[in-house]
Design a protein around this motif. Structure first.
Motif, PDB file in Angstrom:
ATOM      1  N   HIS A  33     -19.846 -32.423  -8.606  1.00  0.00           N
ATOM      2  CA  HIS A  33     -19.065 -31.586  -9.342  1.00  0.00           C
ATOM      3  C   HIS A  33     -17.874 -32.199  -9.930  1.00  0.00           C
ATOM      4  O   HIS A  33     -17.371 -33.208  -9.512  1.00  0.00           O
ATOM      5  CB  HIS A  33     -18.534 -30.601  -8.422  1.00  0.00           C
ATOM      6  CG  HIS A  33     -19.216 -29.453  -8.868  1.00  0.00           C
ATOM      7  ND1 HIS A  33     -20.317 -29.336  -9.534  1.00  0.00           N
ATOM      8  CD2 HIS A  33     -18.992 -28.286  -8.892  1.00  0.00           C
ATOM      9  CE1 HIS A  33     -20.695 -28.239  -9.811  1.00  0.00           C
ATOM     10  NE2 HIS A  33     -19.911 -27.596  -9.444  1.00  0.00           N
ATOM     11  N   ASP A  36     -14.057 -30.609 -10.240  1.00  0.00           N
ATOM     12  CA  ASP A  36     -14.339 -29.243 -10.062  1.00  0.00           C
ATOM     13  C   ASP A  36     -14.506 -29.177  -8.638  1.00  0.00           C
ATOM     14  O   ASP A  36     -15.372 -29.926  -8.437  1.00  0.00           O
ATOM     15  CB  ASP A  36     -15.567 -28.872 -10.437  1.00  0.00           C
ATOM     16  CG  ASP A  36     -16.377 -27.803 -10.330  1.00  0.00           C
ATOM     17  OD1 ASP A  36     -16.991 -27.786  -9.362  1.00  0.00           O
ATOM     18  OD2 ASP A  36     -16.420 -27.038 -11.200  1.00  0.00           O
ATOM     19  N   PHE A  90     -25.558 -30.139 -13.064  1.00  0.00           N
ATOM     20  CA  PHE A  90     -25.778 -31.076 -14.165  1.00  0.00           C
ATOM     21  C   PHE A  90     -27.262 -31.334 -14.404  1.00  0.00           C
ATOM     22  O   PHE A  90     -27.707 -31.468 -15.548  1.00  0.00           O
ATOM     23  CB  PHE A  90     -25.020 -32.373 -13.909  1.00  0.00           C
ATOM     24  CG  PHE A  90     -23.532 -32.208 -13.992  1.00  0.00           C
ATOM     25  CD1 PHE A  90     -22.911 -31.993 -15.207  1.00  0.00           C
ATOM     26  CD2 PHE A  90     -22.744 -32.234 -12.852  1.00  0.00           C
ATOM     27  CE1 PHE A  90     -21.539 -31.825 -15.308  1.00  0.00           C
ATOM     28  CE2 PHE A  90     -21.366 -32.059 -12.929  1.00  0.00           C
ATOM     29  CZ  PHE A  90     -20.767 -31.860 -14.169  1.00  0.00           C
ATOM     30  N   TYR A  93     -28.495 -28.259 -16.167  1.00  0.00           N
ATOM     31  CA  TYR A  93     -28.021 -28.241 -17.555  1.00  0.00           C
ATOM     32  C   TYR A  93     -28.892 -29.139 -18.432  1.00  0.00           C
ATOM     33  O   TYR A  93     -29.346 -28.739 -19.512  1.00  0.00           O
ATOM     34  CB  TYR A  93     -26.563 -28.691 -17.650  1.00  0.00           C
ATOM     35  CG  TYR A  93     -26.068 -28.738 -19.083  1.00  0.00           C
ATOM     36  CD1 TYR A  93     -25.440 -27.632 -19.655  1.00  0.00           C
ATOM     37  CD2 TYR A  93     -26.277 -29.863 -19.871  1.00  0.00           C
ATOM     38  CE1 TYR A  93     -25.031 -27.659 -20.979  1.00  0.00           C
ATOM     39  CE2 TYR A  93     -25.876 -29.893 -21.195  1.00  0.00           C
ATOM     40  CZ  TYR A  93     -25.240 -28.790 -21.743  1.00  0.00           C
ATOM     41  OH  TYR A  93     -24.851 -28.824 -23.061  1.00  0.00           O
ATOM     42  N   GLU A 317     -25.164 -35.218 -23.725  1.00  0.00           N
ATOM     43  CA  GLU A 317     -25.807 -34.272 -22.808  1.00  0.00           C
ATOM     44  C   GLU A 317     -26.670 -34.989 -21.772  1.00  0.00           C
ATOM     45  O   GLU A 317     -26.682 -34.615 -20.600  1.00  0.00           O
ATOM     46  CB  GLU A 317     -26.651 -33.262 -23.589  1.00  0.00           C
ATOM     47  CG  GLU A 317     -25.805 -32.243 -24.345  1.00  0.00           C
ATOM     48  CD  GLU A 317     -26.639 -31.135 -24.947  1.00  0.00           C
ATOM     49  OE1 GLU A 317     -26.237 -29.967 -24.855  1.00  0.00           O
ATOM     50  OE2 GLU A 317     -27.706 -31.455 -25.523  1.00  0.00           O
ATOM     51  N   VAL A 424     -19.855 -28.889 -25.974  1.00  0.00           N
ATOM     52  CA  VAL A 424     -20.214 -28.497 -24.609  1.00  0.00           C
ATOM     53  C   VAL A 424     -18.969 -27.963 -23.912  1.00  0.00           C
ATOM     54  O   VAL A 424     -17.855 -28.449 -24.152  1.00  0.00           O
ATOM     55  CB  VAL A 424     -20.793 -29.698 -23.833  1.00  0.00           C
ATOM     56  CG1 VAL A 424     -21.041 -29.347 -22.361  1.00  0.00           C
ATOM     57  CG2 VAL A 424     -22.082 -30.191 -24.490  1.00  0.00           C
ATOM     58  N   CYS A 425     -19.161 -26.972 -23.047  1.00  0.00           N
ATOM     59  CA  CYS A 425     -18.051 -26.379 -22.303  1.00  0.00           C
ATOM     60  C   CYS A 425     -18.402 -26.349 -20.819  1.00  0.00           C
ATOM     61  O   CYS A 425     -19.503 -25.930 -20.448  1.00  0.00           O
ATOM     62  CB  CYS A 425     -17.772 -24.963 -22.802  1.00  0.00           C
ATOM     63  SG  CYS A 425     -16.474 -24.083 -21.908  1.00  0.00           S
ATOM     64  N   VAL A 426     -17.478 -26.812 -19.982  1.00  0.00           N
ATOM     65  CA  VAL A 426     -17.644 -26.775 -18.522  1.00  0.00           C
ATOM     66  C   VAL A 426     -16.415 -26.092 -17.938  1.00  0.00           C
ATOM     67  O   VAL A 426     -15.290 -26.536 -18.167  1.00  0.00           O
ATOM     68  CB  VAL A 426     -17.781 -28.189 -17.926  1.00  0.00           C
ATOM     69  CG1 VAL A 426     -17.890 -28.111 -16.400  1.00  0.00           C
ATOM     70  CG2 VAL A 426     -18.987 -28.923 -18.510  1.00  0.00           C
ATOM     71  N   TYR A 428     -14.588 -25.044 -14.505  1.00  0.00           N
ATOM     72  CA  TYR A 428     -14.683 -25.423 -13.100  1.00  0.00           C
ATOM     73  C   TYR A 428     -13.410 -25.059 -12.344  1.00  0.00           C
ATOM     74  O   TYR A 428     -12.329 -24.938 -12.915  1.00  0.00           O
ATOM     75  CB  TYR A 428     -14.960 -26.920 -12.959  1.00  0.00           C
ATOM     76  CG  TYR A 428     -13.837 -27.816 -13.433  1.00  0.00           C
ATOM     77  CD1 TYR A 428     -13.686 -28.125 -14.780  1.00  0.00           C
ATOM     78  CD2 TYR A 428     -12.917 -28.344 -12.536  1.00  0.00           C
ATOM     79  CE1 TYR A 428     -12.648 -28.933 -15.225  1.00  0.00           C
ATOM     80  CE2 TYR A 428     -11.878 -29.152 -12.971  1.00  0.00           C
ATOM     81  CZ  TYR A 428     -11.749 -29.453 -14.319  1.00  0.00           C
ATOM     82  OH  TYR A 428     -10.715 -30.247 -14.753  1.00  0.00           O
ATOM     83  N   THR A 435     -18.327 -25.848 -10.197  1.00  0.00           N
ATOM     84  CA  THR A 435     -18.544 -25.501 -11.592  1.00  0.00           C
ATOM     85  C   THR A 435     -18.959 -24.036 -11.668  1.00  0.00           C
ATOM     86  O   THR A 435     -19.982 -23.648 -11.105  1.00  0.00           O
ATOM     87  CB  THR A 435     -19.633 -26.381 -12.221  1.00  0.00           C
ATOM     88  OG1 THR A 435     -19.174 -27.735 -12.238  1.00  0.00           O
ATOM     89  CG2 THR A 435     -19.914 -25.963 -13.651  1.00  0.00           C
ATOM     90  N   MET A 438     -21.328 -23.351 -17.370  1.00  0.00           N
ATOM     91  CA  MET A 438     -21.597 -24.487 -18.250  1.00  0.00           C
ATOM     92  C   MET A 438     -22.310 -23.959 -19.495  1.00  0.00           C
ATOM     93  O   MET A 438     -23.062 -22.987 -19.414  1.00  0.00           O
ATOM     94  CB  MET A 438     -22.491 -25.538 -17.588  1.00  0.00           C
ATOM     95  CG  MET A 438     -21.901 -26.203 -16.370  1.00  0.00           C
ATOM     96  SD  MET A 438     -23.036 -27.453 -15.683  1.00  0.00           S
ATOM     97  CE  MET A 438     -22.897 -28.736 -16.935  1.00  0.00           C
ATOM     98  N   ARG A 440     -23.536 -24.968 -23.927  1.00  0.00           N
ATOM     99  CA  ARG A 440     -23.505 -25.714 -25.181  1.00  0.00           C
ATOM    100  C   ARG A 440     -23.410 -24.683 -26.329  1.00  0.00           C
ATOM    101  O   ARG A 440     -24.225 -23.761 -26.394  1.00  0.00           O
ATOM    102  CB  ARG A 440     -24.768 -26.542 -25.348  1.00  0.00           C
ATOM    103  CG  ARG A 440     -24.845 -27.251 -26.706  1.00  0.00           C
ATOM    104  CD  ARG A 440     -26.245 -27.186 -27.262  1.00  0.00           C
ATOM    105  NE  ARG A 440     -27.161 -28.047 -26.527  1.00  0.00           N
ATOM    106  CZ  ARG A 440     -28.470 -27.767 -26.421  1.00  0.00           C
ATOM    107  NH1 ARG A 440     -28.992 -26.669 -26.954  1.00  0.00           N
ATOM    108  NH2 ARG A 440     -29.249 -28.584 -25.754  1.00  0.00           N
TER     109      ARG A 440
END
Length: 447
Positions: A33, A36, A90, A93, A317, A424-426, A428, A435, A438, A440
């Protein structure tokens, strides 16, 4: 007859406003993570089971009164599961991104993990092993007890009423009146996941649908008014997980500076989007391949907005993992930026059965499923699991900001960073290394 258990996950994030819900139709064929409940439902308590679970109502900010401030160290329970949750987030994702190369995607890894971990309490033998391994838990490194105590602790921390984090989460079981669950399962899901339990007459599908939708509607403050469109008569158990995040930017954008601009979906498609604009100090990385900007919420939670350079989205990605984010953050500089971020709302749907099959989790969806830890009255399998998620980003959040914040700005003209192409957005939580969401964003105006 084979009876069905249905996984309904519901997650909402507001303000950014984000909300997400999970649910879906019955399948008849059935087929790291980064650094996060509010009030009781009140109706249809699961009275048929002496050990039914009912949370005792969350008050004030909608969080449990019994929560206390938690001190952390490296052996903290939720930190033990954090690396595995990160690996799952991840991995999941990248798998979803591969299957939907040109679409918006958005999901809550912690919501998905929580739901399947809770399900694993009732699974046995290979069925249980596949679920835990699909969630990236290495059974030679972490025990089942540590997994469940980790989720228990994570739930407590995220729902801590003394925290500035504006988040509520919970779990619920809706059980057919003719089905008696094993007391050990009921005890386990209550102790580890604080799950509520309710009786439902699944022969009256309309009433069951209304009951479940009403529950979720209340828990998500009306953001998910209709989780289910129908209930199959062969379904005898619904497992629901929900997470509701009302994030408030630490320093909000000002609406008067929001103005329309072009967002380049691809080389042939341009859409008009309102851009929120703010000049301020940010932790950021401006490199050859990617721009990363961290925007904090109140309560130890931050959003990382990751903008690949032209043609680099796929590369970023495929290399998106904990180590990559750690490397980016190690190169952060506190700098002045003219930031332009789209104001948008999107919603996406993921077929978790399809995605988990790719992760090697197959038996729980088949006639070979061993869910005998849930009940000894019927042979169960999971008929489907749908994750519906929505993300909405605006200037302030769910509450107006009244604070005045002073920032020391350099005299030089700051660079401009505009998120005007797929990013992209994360999101956390630093305290738990978790996280929360998540995604895109390919097209901010797509339905």
């Amino acid at each position: 007859m084979k009876f069905f258990l249905y996984l309904c996950l519901s997650a909402s994030l507001l303000c950014t406003v984000v909300f997400s819900h999970h649910g879906g139709e019955h399948d008849d064929e059935h087929t790291d993570h980064t650094d996060d409940h509010k009030h009781d439902h009140g109706d249809h308590k699961h009275g048929d089971h002496s050990g039914h679970h009912k949370n005792h109502g969350h008050h004030g900010k909608g969080k449990h009164d019994s929560y206390h401030h938690v001190h952390f160290n490296e052996s903290t329970a939720c930190h033990k599961i954090a690396p595995y949750n990160a690996q799952f987030a991840f991995k999941f994702y990248k798998q979803v991104a591969d299957s939907k190369p040109s679409e918006n995607i958005f999901f809550s890894p912690v919501s998905i993990s929580t739901a399947f971990a809770m399900l694993s309490l009732g699974a046995k033998s290979k069925t249980q092993d596949e679920i835990l391994e699909g969630l990236s838990f290495n059974r030679s490194e972490i025990t089942k007890e540590d997994v469940h105590s980790g989720f228990q602790h994570l739930h407590h921390v995220l729902n801590d009423p003394n925290s500035e984090l504006q988040l509520d989460s919970g779990n619920a079981l809706f059980i057919d009146t003719k089905l008696k669950l094993l007391q050990t399962f009921l005890d386990d899901v209550k102790r580890n996941y604080e799950s509520e339990a309710f009786s439902s007459d699944f022969t009256n599908s309309d009433e069951t649908k209304k009951q479940i939708n009403s529950y979720v509607d209340k828990k998500t403050n009306g953001k998910i008014p209709e989780l289910l469109s129908s209930v199959d008569r062969d379904t005898i158990l619904f497992l629901i997980n929900w997470i509701y995040f009302r994030g408030k930017w630490e320093i909000p954008f000002e609406e008067k500076y929001t103005s329309e601009g072009d967002f380049h979906v691809d080389e042939n498609t341009v859409v008009k989007v309102p851009f929120m604009r703010r000049t301020g100090m940010y932790n950021a990385l401006l490199s050859e391949n990617v721009t990363v900007v961290q925007i904090p919420y109140k309560g130890n939670t931050s959003a990382l907005f990751i903008l690949p350079k032209e043609g680099k989205l796929g590369y970023i990605e495929q290399n998106l993992e904990k180590s990559a984010i750690k490397k980016w953050k190690s190169k952060f500089h506190r700098m002045s930026l003219n930031l332009a971020l789209p104001k948008f709302s999107i919603s996406t749907t993921l077929n978790l059965k399809e995605q988990f099959n790719k992760l090697g989790v197959t038996q729980v969806f088949s006639d070979a499923a061993d869910l005998s830890g849930i009940t000894d009255q019927a042979k169960l399998k999971v008929s489907g699991a749908i994750h519906k998620a929505a993300l909405s980003v605006d200037e302030k959040g769910t509450e107006a900001a009244a604070a005045t914040v002073l920032e020391i700005m350099p005299m030089s003209l700051p660079p401009t960073v505009t998120f005007d192409k797929p990013f992209v957005c994360v999101i956390y939580n630093k305290e738990t290394h978790s996280t929360l969401f998540m995604g895109r964003i390919v097209n901010p105006v797509a339905a």
